[in-house]
Design a protein around this motif. Structure first.
Motif, PDB file in Angstrom:
ATOM      1  N   SER A 183       0.134  -4.866  -6.093  1.00 14.13           N
ATOM      2  CA  SER A 183       0.698  -3.695  -5.434  1.00 14.13           C
ATOM      3  C   SER A 183       0.663  -2.470  -6.356  1.00 14.13           C
ATOM      4  CB  SER A 183       2.135  -3.984  -5.001  1.00 14.13           C
ATOM      5  OG  SER A 183       2.721  -2.852  -4.404  1.00 14.13           O
ATOM      6  N   LEU A 184       1.076  -2.663  -7.599  1.00 14.30           N
ATOM      7  CA  LEU A 184       1.073  -1.552  -8.557  1.00 14.30           C
ATOM      8  C   LEU A 184      -0.347  -1.047  -8.812  1.00 14.30           C
ATOM      9  CD1 LEU A 184       3.697  -2.906 -11.111  1.00 14.30           C
ATOM     10  CD2 LEU A 184       4.005  -0.948  -9.586  1.00 14.30           C
ATOM     11  N   PHE A 215      13.569  -3.135   3.624  1.00 11.03           N
ATOM     12  CA  PHE A 215      12.578  -3.345   4.673  1.00 11.03           C
ATOM     13  C   PHE A 215      11.210  -3.615   4.071  1.00 11.03           C
ATOM     14  CE2 PHE A 215      16.161  -1.562   6.617  1.00 11.03           C
ATOM     15  CZ  PHE A 215      16.150  -1.980   7.936  1.00 11.03           C
ATOM     16  N   SER A 216      10.429  -4.420   4.787  1.00  9.88           N
ATOM     17  CA  SER A 216       9.133  -4.867   4.292  1.00  9.88           C
ATOM     18  C   SER A 216       8.003  -4.008   4.856  1.00  9.88           C
ATOM     19  CB  SER A 216       8.917  -6.331   4.688  1.00  9.88           C
ATOM     20  OG  SER A 216       7.705  -6.818   4.203  1.00  9.88           O
ATOM     21  N   PRO A 217       7.030  -3.651   3.983  1.00  8.72           N
ATOM     22  CA  PRO A 217       6.954  -3.912   2.545  1.00  8.72           C
ATOM     23  C   PRO A 217       7.862  -2.943   1.773  1.00  8.72           C
ATOM     24  CG  PRO A 217       4.994  -2.722   3.281  1.00  8.72           C
ATOM     25  CD  PRO A 217       5.796  -3.006   4.515  1.00  8.72           C
ATOM     26  N   ILE A 265      11.636  -5.773  -3.998  1.00  5.50           N
ATOM     27  CA  ILE A 265      12.837  -5.138  -4.569  1.00  5.50           C
ATOM     28  C   ILE A 265      12.704  -5.030  -6.081  1.00  5.50           C
ATOM     29  CG2 ILE A 265      15.339  -5.391  -4.878  1.00  5.50           C
ATOM     30  CD1 ILE A 265      15.303  -6.900  -2.128  1.00  5.50           C
ATOM     31  N   ALA A 266      12.200  -6.091  -6.708  1.00  3.16           N
ATOM     32  CA  ALA A 266      11.984  -6.053  -8.154  1.00  3.16           C
ATOM     33  C   ALA A 266      11.009  -4.945  -8.531  1.00  3.16           C
ATOM     34  CB  ALA A 266      11.463  -7.410  -8.635  1.00  3.16           C
ATOM     35  N   GLN A 267       9.963  -4.796  -7.750  1.00  4.50           N
ATOM     36  CA  GLN A 267       8.955  -3.774  -8.046  1.00  4.50           C
ATOM     37  C   GLN A 267       9.529  -2.366  -7.992  1.00  4.50           C
ATOM     38  OE1 GLN A 267       5.228  -4.023  -5.863  1.00  4.50           O
ATOM     39  NE2 GLN A 267       4.979  -1.796  -5.922  1.00  4.50           N
ATOM     40  N   VAL A 268      10.255  -2.043  -6.903  1.00  7.36           N
ATOM     41  CA  VAL A 268      10.759  -0.673  -6.790  1.00  7.36           C
ATOM     42  C   VAL A 268      11.826  -0.398  -7.843  1.00  7.36           C
ATOM     43  CG1 VAL A 268      10.162  -0.467  -4.355  1.00  7.36           C
ATOM     44  CG2 VAL A 268      12.448  -1.268  -4.977  1.00  7.36           C
ATOM     45  N   LEU A 280       8.253 -12.289  -0.746  1.00  5.86           N
ATOM     46  CA  LEU A 280       7.812 -10.953  -0.341  1.00  5.86           C
ATOM     47  C   LEU A 280       8.903  -9.910  -0.545  1.00  5.86           C
ATOM     48  CD1 LEU A 280       5.639  -9.195   1.062  1.00  5.86           C
ATOM     49  CD2 LEU A 280       6.711  -9.815   3.238  1.00  5.86           C
ATOM     50  N   MET A 281      10.127 -10.208  -0.093  1.00 12.07           N
ATOM     51  CA  MET A 281      11.198  -9.232  -0.219  1.00 12.07           C
ATOM     52  C   MET A 281      11.702  -9.113  -1.652  1.00 12.07           C
ATOM     53  SD  MET A 281      11.397  -7.925   2.716  1.00 12.07           S
ATOM     54  CE  MET A 281      12.805  -6.884   2.344  1.00 12.07           C
ATOM     55  N   GLY A 282      11.940 -10.251  -2.299  1.00 10.00           N
ATOM     56  CA  GLY A 282      12.466 -10.209  -3.661  1.00 10.00           C
ATOM     57  C   GLY A 282      11.526  -9.535  -4.624  1.00 10.00           C
TER      58      GLY A 282
END
Length: 289
Positions: free
Chosen positions: A52-53, A145-147, A21-24, A16-18
């Motif tokens: 998400s995108l 921070f998530s999401p 971070i990759a997405q943003v 979830l976090m990784g």
């Protein structure tokens, strides 16, 4: 020696976090190397990024053609050695010191001088992670921070030996992907935000455990009484009951402060597999992912 690529970031861990971070990072134009130990994990991570995108595109927050363009900037791999060309590596693996130290020992071995080695830990002191390397000055906490695509904060944490240059490069990265940074100058377990939420979560769980109030009413009280966007127990379900349990236990192990000792209910929920949204049940019930 591998030549660093300054606008390339590597993310170790596609959960979830990784993946967030990759997405943003990819959305902000960074080339991203996303690494995990199995192809299945990487497929789940990239599928989550796509969903998400596509949600952002459907809501008009990004152009439709940005979905494929963003995904095209993400390269996946199971080879940890592939991260060596990135100017910054962000570790986002399971929240256990031994696991993180193993990753950082390997990063220390394969990454050239000049690489910023960042950890997304939410509670483990940076100094303890950096001690697995021969370059503690290059290790820094970047607590997202998530999401991640929705939350605007990044908590930057100095280890005992973190250099000013490393902290500044971490800040530049976090700000480039749209985050506002706060700096934790003293490397205490839980930093600032996790200590605050952990204390609130522990007390909220105890209130449920003792039958004082329901999870729903406690969350409603925090939202309407304190102006919180989400109550502490719904936050626990979103983050992961196991993750919050690990965080509170890590702080307690470091400080012996009883207000952080995980209540029995939290431990029993983890043992029962009631981990929150990701398992379909936590303090609330959810559709299975």
């Amino acid at each position: 020696m591998t030549e660093l690529i300054s606008r390339t970031v590597a993310v170790v861990g596609s959960g979830l976090m990784g993946s967030g971070i990759a997405q943003v990072a990819a959305t902000a134009g960074w080339q991203v190397i996303l690494r995990d130990v199995t192809d299945d994990a990487l497929e789940r991570g990239t599928a989550g990024i796509r969903r998400s995108l596509e949600t952002f595109a459907r809501k008009g927050k990004i152009p439709e053609d940005a979905v494929e363009a963003t995904l095209g900037r993400i390269t996946t791999t199971t080879d940890l050695g592939a991260v060596a060309k990135a100017g910054i590596v962000v570790e986002a693996v399971f929240e256990r010191l031994d696991v993180k130290r193993e990753v950082f020992a390997e990063l220390d071995r394969i990454c050239p001088d000049g690489t910023v080695l960042a950890t997304n830990t939410s509670a483990i002191p940076i100094t303890r992670i950096a001690a697995a390397t021969n370059r503690p000055e290059a290790v820094v906490g970047t607590h997202f921070f998530s999401p991640v695509p929705m939350m605007g904060l990044c908590e930057l944490v100095r280890g005992h030996r973190t250099s000013d240059a490393t902290l500044e490069r971490a800040r530049e990265f976090a700000e480039s992907v749209g985050k506002t940074c706060v700096v934790v100058n003293r490397d205490i377990a839980g930093f600032v935000t996790t200590r605050l939420i952990s204390a609130l979560v522990v007390e909220a769980v105890r209130l449920v455990e003792d039958g004082v109030a329901t999870a729903e009413d406690i969350d409603t009280a925090c939202k309407l009484g304190f102006g919180h966007a989400m109550g502490p127990l719904a936050t626990t379900d979103l983050t992961g009951v196991d993750v919050l349990r690990h965080a509170t236990r890590n702080i307690w192990d470091e400080t012996a402060d009883p207000k952080f000792f995980p209540p029995e209910l939290l431990t029993r929920m983890v043992e029962a597999g009631e981990l929150g949204r990701k398992s379909g049940r936590g303090f609330y019930d959810y559709d299975q992912p």
